[in-house]
Design a protein around this motif. Structure first.
Motif, PDB file in Angstrom:
ATOM      1  N   THR A  53       0.839  -1.192   0.000  1.00 20.53           N
ATOM      2  CA  THR A  53       0.000   0.000   0.000  1.00 20.53           C
ATOM      3  C   THR A  53       0.877   1.246   0.000  1.00 20.53           C
ATOM      4  O   THR A  53       1.948   1.270   0.603  1.00 20.53           O
ATOM      5  CB  THR A  53      -0.927   0.036   1.231  1.00 20.53           C
ATOM      6  N   VAL A  55       1.215   5.164   1.259  1.00 19.70           N
ATOM      7  CA  VAL A  55       0.828   5.804   2.516  1.00 19.70           C
ATOM      8  C   VAL A  55       0.985   7.312   2.357  1.00 19.70           C
ATOM      9  O   VAL A  55       2.010   7.788   1.851  1.00 19.70           O
ATOM     10  CB  VAL A  55       1.702   5.316   3.695  1.00 19.70           C
ATOM     11  N   PRO A  80      -4.175   6.115   2.171  1.00 22.32           N
ATOM     12  CA  PRO A  80      -4.514   6.191   3.607  1.00 22.32           C
ATOM     13  C   PRO A  80      -3.328   6.673   4.427  1.00 22.32           C
ATOM     14  O   PRO A  80      -2.170   6.528   4.031  1.00 22.32           O
ATOM     15  CB  PRO A  80      -4.879   4.748   3.956  1.00 22.32           C
ATOM     16  N   ARG A  81      -3.624   7.251   5.593  1.00 22.74           N
ATOM     17  CA  ARG A  81      -2.562   7.634   6.519  1.00 22.74           C
ATOM     18  C   ARG A  81      -2.056   6.383   7.236  1.00 22.74           C
ATOM     19  O   ARG A  81      -2.720   5.330   7.271  1.00 22.74           O
ATOM     20  CB  ARG A  81      -3.079   8.668   7.523  1.00 22.74           C
ATOM     21  N   GLY A  83      -1.902   5.568  10.306  1.00 21.79           N
ATOM     22  CA  GLY A  83      -2.751   5.054  11.376  1.00 21.79           C
ATOM     23  C   GLY A  83      -3.807   4.085  10.878  1.00 21.79           C
ATOM     24  O   GLY A  83      -4.215   3.170  11.597  1.00 21.79           O
ATOM     25  N   ALA A  84      -4.243   4.277   9.618  1.00 22.95           N
ATOM     26  CA  ALA A  84      -5.233   3.365   9.035  1.00 22.95           C
ATOM     27  C   ALA A  84      -4.582   2.121   8.452  1.00 22.95           C
ATOM     28  O   ALA A  84      -5.241   1.083   8.300  1.00 22.95           O
ATOM     29  CB  ALA A  84      -6.026   4.097   7.947  1.00 22.95           C
ATOM     30  N   VAL A  85      -3.290   2.194   8.155  1.00 20.88           N
ATOM     31  CA  VAL A  85      -2.588   1.085   7.512  1.00 20.88           C
ATOM     32  C   VAL A  85      -2.049   0.088   8.542  1.00 20.88           C
ATOM     33  O   VAL A  85      -2.049  -1.124   8.307  1.00 20.88           O
ATOM     34  CB  VAL A  85      -1.430   1.626   6.640  1.00 20.88           C
ATOM     35  N   PRO A  87      -3.010  -1.351  11.452  1.00 15.49           N
ATOM     36  CA  PRO A  87      -3.731  -2.550  11.909  1.00 15.49           C
ATOM     37  C   PRO A  87      -3.680  -3.690  10.897  1.00 15.49           C
ATOM     38  O   PRO A  87      -3.480  -4.848  11.272  1.00 15.49           O
ATOM     39  CB  PRO A  87      -5.166  -2.036  12.121  1.00 15.49           C
ATOM     40  N   ALA A  88      -3.853  -3.375   9.620  1.00 15.09           N
ATOM     41  CA  ALA A  88      -3.823  -4.419   8.599  1.00 15.09           C
ATOM     42  C   ALA A  88      -2.437  -5.027   8.479  1.00 15.09           C
ATOM     43  O   ALA A  88      -2.284  -6.253   8.331  1.00 15.09           O
ATOM     44  CB  ALA A  88      -4.277  -3.845   7.253  1.00 15.09           C
ATOM     45  N   GLU A 117       0.866   6.238  16.871  1.00 13.58           N
ATOM     46  CA  GLU A 117      -0.555   5.944  16.661  1.00 13.58           C
ATOM     47  C   GLU A 117      -1.184   5.150  17.789  1.00 13.58           C
ATOM     48  O   GLU A 117      -2.364   4.808  17.726  1.00 13.58           O
ATOM     49  CB  GLU A 117      -0.726   5.179  15.332  1.00 13.58           C
ATOM     50  N   TYR A 119      -0.298   2.016  18.942  1.00  9.94           N
ATOM     51  CA  TYR A 119      -0.330   0.562  18.767  1.00  9.94           C
ATOM     52  C   TYR A 119       0.894  -0.061  19.441  1.00  9.94           C
ATOM     53  O   TYR A 119       1.995   0.484  19.377  1.00  9.94           O
ATOM     54  CB  TYR A 119      -0.340   0.177  17.282  1.00  9.94           C
TER      55      TYR A 119
END
Length: 560
Positions: A53, A55, A80-81, A83-85, A87-88, A117, A119
């Motif tokens: 992806t 970023v 996507p930023r 923070g959205a990437v 988790p995946a 972020e 995590y």
């Protein structure tokens, strides 16, 4: 008998690798951001998944980076930023071995992104193909360890081009090419990878045979020296794997490396549960005093606060709760004990001098300045004896657990200092109150545990884990797939028949309490009274939490 996978480790042919590559706006995770993530998941040399992806870095991409990677500002505008990437990506990673070329760079950016972020960074094993290349490739083959050079040496199907997924694919091919080459030198299992990062001297590697007769079960191990002396005590869920790892993985701790050079044998004790292993470890360390253990080796250094046994008692730090009718603790350190003493002196007017005062004050005795400032009721001068008796009684009540008067007085003092913008003094009073409350709460918990016999059970995936404690000590444990009540009855009878000496290890009691207080624990038998007073020190826990929060914030700030 054929060895199981648990005994010999995980073959590299069964290991899952996730090879990752990042493209970024620059070299430092402090000032730069990720623009692309590419990852390849392999097992047994076969690709089982890919992740890619772009970023949005949230900043401008420098022209030099655009020229190098071909990633333009327009390409990441709709991406996507991070923070959205994350988790995946973290789900894709799982518990696989994380591989990267120059791993410090990629892992540094990923850790910084996780921290920013919110995590948690997973505790995965990291392999750097640059380090492996130093063992697998000669200088004649490759004058440097660049990915493009290694790709040429191993003839990868994918050519690195500074795009994340293509570079991750090339790195994956290089990795498997090097592992195939290193298999001829005994690098065949996941546990062997650490030897590539931290080479083990031959003298230590030959000692790995110590693990041959060690059971692959949970328990405690004791390394012993030439004269049979205990060098080091530890615990593990798999004794054989843990003992072997000392001699197959490069140990970087200087003290432990020295211990391994002296060790000639290892003793092991199989335990029924993790709690039993942890308790046995604490007991053995206190009993054997192994020179290479730093934790738990001096239980007699536990700090307590006591009221001295004299006509006009004062507060003192003690290494034992014996020999005094009034004591508080255990405290977490001698410094915390001194904080608690200073707090009580300020709040109640307990004398601070260490002189042993006569029963009847001398006629010419004069009080120090603390009498004038209200910091001491001065039993050293005539006419103040009865007043100090009230002070001593109030101090005795606090040590017995009634903290409310002190908390009320010091809460008002903290508020007053804060209102005057004297935050340093407010924090000082708050910290002393926190030490006092923490000690009183621990004292209540430990006294309550020592006053009863408990049998409790916790559910496991494949059965039940039981533990019994009597007078604050672990008296037995068991692990069963059925027959919980029968096992509980045996543990209860065993606890009733045991004879104990007077030695009580605080750390053991804390281990038992943490096990009992974990969510999911069920009480089966309580012989005696196990309770926590409603009006005890625990009701003031917010003061302890406030200090702990400050420390956590300071630690986080230091890491940033």
């Amino acid at each position: 008998m054929q060895a199981s996978l648990t005994d010999i480790g995980e073959p590299l042919s069964s290991t899952t690798f996730v090879v990752v590559d990042l493209e970024t706006t620059g070299a430092s995770p402090r000032d730069c951001a990720i623009t692309e993530i590419g990852a390849v998941k392999t097992r047994g040399g076969e690709v089982v998944g890919e992740f890619q992806t772009l970023v949005d870095p949230g900043m401008a991409i420098p022209p030099m980076i655009v020229a190098l990677t071909g990633i333009t500002q327009a390409m990441v505008t709709t991406a996507p930023r991070i923070g959205a990437v994350l988790p995946a990506f973290l789900e894709f990673l799982g518990d696989a071995v994380l591989v990267a070329h120059n791993a410090r760079f990629d892992v540094g950016f990923l850790k910084a992104a996780c921290q920013a972020e919110g995590y948690a960074w997973p505790r995965v094993e990291v392999v750097d193909t640059v380090l492996i290349a130093r063992r697998a490739v000669t200088k004649e083959e490759a004058p440097n360890r660049k990915l493009s050079t290694l790709a040429r040496v191993f003839g990868t199907r994918v050519t690195p081009n500074h795009r994340a997924l293509e570079d991750a694919r090339a790195t994956s091919e290089v990795l498997h090419g090097m592992l195939e080459r290193l298999a001829a030198f005994g690098i065949t299992h996941r546990e062997d990878l650490d030897a590539l990062r931290n080479p083990v001297p031959g003298t230590l590697r030959r000692k790995a045979t110590m693990a041959d007769r060690v059971p692959a079960k949970p328990g405690v191990y004791v390394f012993r020296g030439p004269r049979g002396e205990a060098l080091y005590v530890g615990t593990s869920r798999n004794l054989r794997s843990r003992v072997k790892s000392y001699f197959t993985r490069g140990e970087t701790r200087r003290g432990i490396r020295e211990m391994l050079e002296l060790a000639v044998s290892v003793d092991t004790t199989v335990c029924a549960s993790e709690l039993e292993a942890n308790v046995l470890e604490v007991r053995l360390i206190a009993q054997l005093r192994p020179r290479y253990n730093r934790r738990s080796t001096r239980p007699e250094k536990t700090a307590w606060v006591k009221l001295t046994d004299e006509r006009y008692p004062r507060l003192a730090v003690s290494r034992s709760a014996e020999g005094s009718a009034a004591w508080l603790g255990p405290l977490r350190s001698a410094g915390a004990a001194r904080e608690a003493i200073e707090t009580l002196q300020d709040a109640l007017g307990v004398r601070t001098c260490t002189t042993r005062l006569p029963i009847t004050p001398r006629t010419n005795a004069r009080a120090c300045i603390l009498k004038e400032t209200g910091g001491c009721s001065a039993p050293c001068v005539r006419g103040a004896e009865s007043e100090y008796e009230a002070t001593a009684s109030a101090t005795q009540a606090v040590l017995d657990g009634d903290l409310s008067p002190v908390v009320a007085t010091l809460s008002a003092a903290v508020a007053e200092h804060a209102e005057r913008l004297n935050y340093e003094k407010a924090r000082e009073v708050r910290d002393g109150l926190s030490s006092l409350i923490d000690a009183a709460a621990r004292q209540t918990r430990l006294r309550s545990l020592q006053a009863c016999t408990i049998v409790a059970v916790r559910p496991l995936e494949d059965g039940w884990e039981l533990a019994a404690c009597a007078r604050g000590r672990l008296s037995g444990s068991a692990r069963v797939s059925s027959g919980v009540w029968a096992a509980a009855d045996r543990l209860r009878a065993q606890a009733a028949s045991l004879e104990w000496d007077e030695t009580v290890l605080v750390e053991e009691q804390e281990l038992v309490l943490r096990w009992l207080e974990r969510p999911g624990t069920r009480l089966l038998y309580v012989d005696g009274q196990w309770s926590s007073p409603v009006h005890g020190a625990a009701q003031h826990a917010r003061w302890v939490d406030a200090r702990r929060s400050d420390r956590d914030d300071a630690t986080s700030a230091g890491r940033r």
